[in-house]
Design an enzyme around this catalytic site. Structure first.
Site, PDB file in Angstrom:
ATOM      1  N   ASP A 313       0.814  -1.210   0.000  1.00 44.64           N
ATOM      2  CA  ASP A 313       0.000   0.000   0.000  1.00 44.64           C
ATOM      3  C   ASP A 313       0.849   1.262   0.000  1.00 44.64           C
ATOM      4  O   ASP A 313       1.920   1.320   0.620  1.00 44.64           O
ATOM      5  CB  ASP A 313      -0.900  -0.015   1.238  1.00 44.64           C
ATOM      6  CG  ASP A 313      -1.804   1.199   1.330  1.00 44.64           C
ATOM      7  OD1 ASP A 313      -2.644   1.371   0.434  1.00 44.64           O
ATOM      8  OD2 ASP A 313      -1.644   1.975   2.290  1.00 44.64           O
ATOM      9  N   GLU A 366       1.124  -0.513  -5.041  1.00 45.44           N
ATOM     10  CA  GLU A 366       0.052   0.482  -5.225  1.00 45.44           C
ATOM     11  C   GLU A 366       0.743   1.836  -5.234  1.00 45.44           C
ATOM     12  O   GLU A 366       0.996   2.425  -4.186  1.00 45.44           O
ATOM     13  CB  GLU A 366      -0.980   0.364  -4.096  1.00 45.44           C
ATOM     14  CG  GLU A 366      -2.242   1.178  -4.325  1.00 45.44           C
ATOM     15  CD  GLU A 366      -2.187   2.560  -3.682  1.00 45.44           C
ATOM     16  OE1 GLU A 366      -2.649   3.531  -4.304  1.00 45.44           O
ATOM     17  OE2 GLU A 366      -1.678   2.661  -2.548  1.00 45.44           O
TER      18      GLU A 366
END
Length: 642
Positions: A313, A366
């Site tokens: 993330d 990401e």
């Protein structure tokens, strides 16, 4: 309680202090063991600036009248250790840490593998070695099957809200191992991606603000339940990816913040530590012990839960010192730049470590930045991921699809620009949870036009997405056209399946997934220019796009015909590569999917009439707001199943 040297390996402690203890979870935390002929629990924790450390719990009245069982410092390593005989599995505990100023705080164990159900915060002594795995065939096949030339359809799931009977009445891991796995298998997805399952105090954070990095959240039951869920996915031929958040952690008092009374896991410079956008703290990647903690954590999920990949993330926020920083909070690296050198080094080490132990793991970044070579090998100067989310494609396509078809001609470049960089990285095309929450509306409700046109636009969008180069990810609810945006505090709106267009959308996605998986040309060369060719890219006036995808062993490509306008065409000539008969393999306008059912022939014969720079052409009708796929009968291999 004493901490005899035999309790710990001096080599392990050296490796931990130098950032090289890759399975620190085997050393740190609470471990059931027999020592000196007695059964009990060994406790090990890192707290270099603490004055005293004790373990407290139900077994000693949480230290009332004393600090409980005192841990002993192990040399100058910053590590504290003790063995407590008589304790067994299920004991709840915390560390009582007295800092240099004499202030006492109770902390959860950073290496705990199980935690109390929130709002309680104690750690629980647990073994993860009891579960009997049944996925040997999957694991052996994974070792031999690199992912690049394989189909990849990822169903992104938030376990709490996939199905919910009432607020906070969550399905258990065990229940989901039957319900969710059966549904995902029936829909034809190849992977499930789970929003973070690390323990976290606030439901509404979706798991992205964690306190227990080694602890699978107890919201859905004990750790064995998660092991069962992953196991049953593997037995059904479904891979499991986990959202993983090494960039920042939440500030709750029982967590990592000021763990020993000083900035330990976070940077001592508050300008670097504070993540103001999320109200969290960034890890200090310059500390070797923090790197050991995080590298070990990545391997932990692969070792103990057989996870097939990690979606890392917020990479952009990790690698840019100026990310979301006001001018007075900006810091610079030693060269005067904004690149976070230590974070970049950590990410490279992370990917090298994972691939050394599990070569075919999916490591997905990401990353919304333009940082180059995210998916290039580290020995070539890259970050070493093998996939990156294509955020640019996602933003451009949603902007285009939200535009009324009457105004799309002037925005044609939004749907063509992605092919200028589509092969610069190994991309996943994400239609994720972030795009259907916080007032952004659901994918269906983003679409313009009448009720029926919204569905037609979404079917077309999915068809273009499935035929565009790159692996695929769709957030739950998108497959049946959820009309309301995602409500994380409630279940998906499954009740809309009683309405025909939603039920037909669900069938459409199921059939589209199947068409994708059996057509090698749509995924064998996802990351190579040879796998894609424009046939007609410049027809902005009619909002038409025609291109072809080619597999490594396919005799002919798949021709994708996309009409983003409201105008239908009874006759449309399309250039093709080879002569012979072409068959219609997919049509988003089919009545069984809720389309208008404009007549399309099952076959069309190629003529020796050049078109679009091709030596042959076929003539086909083209419905409004539609996607169709055509394939030559000379193709004998592309429809073979895996």
């Amino acid at each position: 309680m004493q901490a005899p040297p035999a309790l710990l390996s001096t080599e392990d402690l050296y490796l931990f202090n130098t950032g090289q203890l890759l399975r620190a979870y085997q050393t740190f935390g609470a471990h059931l063991m027999t020592f000196d002929g007695r059964h009990g629990v060994r406790f090990v924790v890192w707290a270099p600036q603490a004055r005293e450390v004790s373990v407290v719990g139900n077994f000693n009245g949480w230290g009332h009248g004393s600090l409980g069982f005192r841990l002993d410092p192990v040399g100058s390593t910053g590590v504290w250790c003790c063995f407590v005989p008589g304790l067994d599995e299920g004991e709840r505990y915390k560390y009582a840490i007295v800092n240099a100023d004499g202030h006492l705080t109770l902390k959860s164990d950073p290496h705990a593998v199980y935690s109390e159900l929130r709002p309680h915060t104690a750690s629980i002594v647990t073994s993860l070695d009891r579960y009997e795995w049944q996925d040997r065939q999957w694991m052996e096949h994974r070792e031999q099957a690199p992912p690049y030339d394989r189909p990849m359809l990822i169903y992104e799931v938030h376990l709490a809200s996939w199905r919910m009977d009432a607020p906070e009445q969550f399905r258990t891991y065990e229940q989901l191992s039957f319900e969710l796995v059966a549904y995902v298998a029936a829909m034809g997805y190849t992977h499930i991606e789970l929003l973070p399952l690390t323990e976290h105090p606030l439901d509404r954070s979706w798991g992205y603000q964690a306190t227990g990095y080694y602890s699978a959240t107890s919201r859905y039951g004990p750790p064995e339940g998660l092991q069962m869920l992953v196991d049953r996915c593997h037995q059904a031929g479904i891979g499991v990816l986990l959202d993983w958040v090494p960039g920042h952690f939440c500030k709750d008092d029982h967590g990592l913040r000021l763990f020993d009374g000083t900035p330990l896991y976070e940077d001592s410079d508050s300008r670097r530590a504070e993540k103001l956008l999320w109200g969290t703290l960034a890890f200090d990647f310059g500390k070797p012990e923090v790197c050991s903690f995080l590298l070990s954590n990545a391997l932990f999920w692969l070792d103990k839960y057989h996870i097939d990949g990690l979606r890392v993330d917020a990479v952009a926020s990790m690698i840019d010192l100026h990310f979301d920083k006001a001018d007075d909070s900006k810091t610079f690296n030693r060269y005067g730049g904004s690149e976070h050198i230590e974070a970049l080094s950590f990410l490279r080490k992370l990917n090298e470590t994972v691939f050394q132990h599990y070569p075919n793991t999916l490591m997905m970044a990401e990353d919304s930045s333009s940082y180059p070579q995210v998916t290039a090998p580290t020995y070539l100067g890259g970050l070493g991921f093998n996939y990156k989310w294509n955020m640019g494609w996602m933003n451009d396509m949603l902007r285009y699809m939200e535009t009324d078809p009457s105004r799309r001609p002037s925005h044609h470049s939004l749907i063509t620009f992605s092919l200028l960089y589509a092969f610069s990285e190994n991309y996943v095309l994400p239609l994720s949870h972030d795009e259907v929450v916080h007032g952004k509306r659901s994918l269906l409700n983003k679409m313009p036009g009448s009720y029926e046109e919204k569905f037609a636009n979404l079917r077309l969008f999915y068809g273009y997405w499935i035929t565009h180069p790159g692996k695929k990810l769709l957030f739950m609810g998108g497959e049946f056209g959820q009309f309301d945006e995602w409500k994380d505090y409630d279940g998906l709106d499954w009740q809309v399946l009683q309405y025909p267009l939603h039920a037909r959308m669900n069938e459409y996605v199921k059939d589209l997934n199947a068409a994708y998986s059996r057509d090698r040309s749509l995924w064998e060369q996802d990351h190579e220019q040879a796998g894609f060719e424009w046939i007609d890219v410049n027809n902005a006036e009619q909002c038409m796009l025609i291109f072809q995808r080619t597999g490594k062993r396919s005799a002919s490509p798949t021709v994708s015909v996309c009409n983003f306008s409201r105008q239908s065409h009874d006759i449309y000539r399309i250039g093709v590569t080879v002569p012979g008969e072409y068959r219609l393999t997919f049509n988003s306008d089919d009545e069984r999917y809720g389309g208008n059912g404009m007549f399309l022939p099952a076959r069309s014969s190629a003529e020796s009439i050049p078109m679009h720079g091709k030596p042959y052409s076929i003539v086909v009708p083209v419905p409004s707001l539609s996607l169709q796929m055509w394939k030559s009968d000379t193709d004998s291999l592309s429809n073979l199943s895996l």
